[in-house]
Design a protein around this motif. Structure first.
Motif, PDB file in Angstrom:
ATOM      1  N   PHE A  40      -3.781  14.213   3.842  1.00  0.00           N
ATOM      2  CA  PHE A  40      -3.815  13.017   3.012  1.00  0.00           C
ATOM      3  C   PHE A  40      -4.197  13.396   1.581  1.00  0.00           C
ATOM      4  O   PHE A  40      -5.112  14.187   1.363  1.00  0.00           O
ATOM      5  N   SER A  97      -7.070   3.607  -4.205  1.00  0.00           N
ATOM      6  CA  SER A  97      -8.083   3.041  -3.322  1.00  0.00           C
ATOM      7  C   SER A  97      -8.877   4.132  -2.607  1.00  0.00           C
ATOM      8  O   SER A  97     -10.073   3.984  -2.378  1.00  0.00           O
ATOM      9  N   GLU A  98      -8.224   5.220  -2.250  1.00  0.00           N
ATOM     10  CA  GLU A  98      -8.934   6.365  -1.689  1.00  0.00           C
ATOM     11  C   GLU A  98      -8.208   7.645  -2.087  1.00  0.00           C
ATOM     12  O   GLU A  98      -6.995   7.617  -2.278  1.00  0.00           O
ATOM     13  N   LYS A  99      -8.956   8.710  -2.209  1.00  0.00           N
ATOM     14  CA  LYS A  99      -8.333  10.004  -2.463  1.00  0.00           C
ATOM     15  C   LYS A  99      -9.116  11.094  -1.754  1.00  0.00           C
ATOM     16  O   LYS A  99     -10.309  10.944  -1.495  1.00  0.00           O
ATOM     17  N   SER A 100      -8.430  12.174  -1.448  1.00  0.00           N
ATOM     18  CA  SER A 100      -9.075  13.289  -0.760  1.00  0.00           C
ATOM     19  C   SER A 100      -9.575  14.308  -1.783  1.00  0.00           C
ATOM     20  O   SER A 100      -9.296  14.196  -2.981  1.00  0.00           O
ATOM     21  N   SER A 153      -4.310   7.127  -1.579  1.00  0.00           N
ATOM     22  CA  SER A 153      -3.749   5.813  -1.276  1.00  0.00           C
ATOM     23  C   SER A 153      -3.874   4.941  -2.520  1.00  0.00           C
ATOM     24  O   SER A 153      -4.781   5.128  -3.337  1.00  0.00           O
ATOM     25  N   TYR A 204       1.082   5.693  -0.323  1.00  0.00           N
ATOM     26  CA  TYR A 204       0.319   6.891   0.011  1.00  0.00           C
ATOM     27  C   TYR A 204       1.119   8.134  -0.347  1.00  0.00           C
ATOM     28  O   TYR A 204       2.356   8.133  -0.316  1.00  0.00           O
ATOM     29  N   TYR A 237       1.057  12.313   0.887  1.00  0.00           N
ATOM     30  CA  TYR A 237       0.556  13.359   1.762  1.00  0.00           C
ATOM     31  C   TYR A 237       1.248  14.651   1.386  1.00  0.00           C
ATOM     32  O   TYR A 237       2.326  14.648   0.800  1.00  0.00           O
ATOM     33  N   TYR A 294       0.849  -1.183   0.000  1.00  0.00           N
ATOM     34  CA  TYR A 294       0.000   0.000   0.000  1.00  0.00           C
ATOM     35  C   TYR A 294       0.886   1.235   0.000  1.00  0.00           C
ATOM     36  O   TYR A 294       1.880   1.294   0.730  1.00  0.00           O
TER      37      TYR A 294
END
Lengths: 115, 112
Positions: free
Chosen positions: A45, A55-58, A48, A33, A35, A31
Motif C-alpha cells: 500500500f 487520507s492515509e499513507k504508508s 489512499s 488508492y 499500490y 476513494y
C-alpha cells in the motif's frame, strides 16, 4: 462493466527523472488508492485519497511521491526524482466508500522501469 | 503494522478437484477484514471473497470458501471443482481502515 484504467502500461525512465502515472477510477467512486509491487515481492500500500486529500499513507510514500486529482476523472501518482528501487508495478484502485467494507477495484497496473 | 504470509508460492490442482491455499496473518487490531484477490495473467486483481473478522461464520462465494481461524490467525481459501479459468495468482490481504496489507501471492496452475 466499468473498469479502472491506467496509462501507460509500461514506462521506462532514467534515474533522477520525474514520472507521472495516470489512472482513471470508476466514475462514481470516491476513494482512490495507489499500490506498488516490486518484482517477486508483495503488493504494498502506498496511499489512499478522498475528498481531494490524502487520507492515509504508508512509510514508502515519502516526499518523493505525490498524488493529485487534477480534474474530475484522472488520479495521478508523481515520483519526483526516480530511483532504481522505484522500479515496480504500480496499481491504482478505487472504491465507492472508504474502509474495507467496500470492495476495491484495481486497474491493470503500470510497469515502471528505472534505468 | 500488519503482516500477511502465504507460504505456498506455487500450487497446482487437477481440473474438477479441490485445492486449498494457505494464508496466515498477524495483527494487533481487533476490527479488521480479510480478503482473497485473484489476478489472472496480464489482468487486474479482482476480489474473490471477503471475511469480516468479527463474524464467526466462514464466508462462501459459489465454489470459493474460506476457513477462518481467528485465534490461529489463519485464513485459507478453498476452491472446489477447480476450473481452467481459476488459474491465476491469488493474494491474501488484510485491512484496517483504508490500509491494505497483501501477502506475496500463490500462483495456482489448473491441470486439464
Amino acid at each position: 462493466e466499468p473498469e479502472v484504467t491506467q496509462t501507460p502500461s509500461h514506462q521506462v525512465t532514467q534515474m533522477g527523472q520525474e514520472v507521472i502515472l495516470r489512472c482513471v477510477p470508476i466514475s462514481n467512486h470516491l476513494y482512490f488508492y495507489w499500490y506498488r509491487q516490486i518484482l517477486g515481492q508483495k503488493v504494498e500500500f502506498l496511499v489512499s485519497f478522498y475528498n481531494n486529500e490524502i487520507s492515509e499513507k504508508s512509510e514508502i510514500f515519502d516526499d518523493q511521491f505525490s498524488v493529485e486529482r487534477p480534474d474530475g476523472s484522472n488520479f495521478t501518482l508523481k515520483i519526483r526524482s526516480t530511483k532504481l528501487e522505484d522500479s515496480a508495478m504500480y496499481f491504482c484502485a478505487s472504491s465507492v466508500g472508504g474502509l474495507a467494507t467496500y470492495e476495491q477495484y484495481f486497474g491493470p497496473g503500470t510497469r515502471l522501469t528505472v534505468t | 503494522a500488519q503482516t500477511v504470509t502465504q507460504s505456498q508460492p506455487e500450487m497446482s490442482v487437477q481440473e474438477a478437484e479441490t485445492v486449498t491455499l494457505s494464508c496466515t496473518y498477524d495483527t494487533s487490531e481487533s476490527d479488521y477484514y480479510l480478503f482473497w484477490y485473484k489476478q489472472p495473467p496480464s489482468r487486474q486483481m479482482i476480489l474473490v471473497i471477503r471475511q469480516e473478522a468479527y463474524k464467526q461464520q466462514n464466508a462462501t462465494e459459489n465454489r470459493f470458501s474460506v476457513n477462518f481461524q481467528k485465534a490461529a490467525k489463519s485464513f485459507s481459501l478453498k476452491i472446489s471443482d477447480s476450473q481452467l479459468g481459476d488459474a491465476a495468482m491469488y493474494f491474501c490481504a488484510t485491512s484496517t481502515g483504508n490500509q491494505f496489507y497483501f501477502g506475496t501471492g500463490t500462483s495456482l496452475t489448473v491441470i486439464p
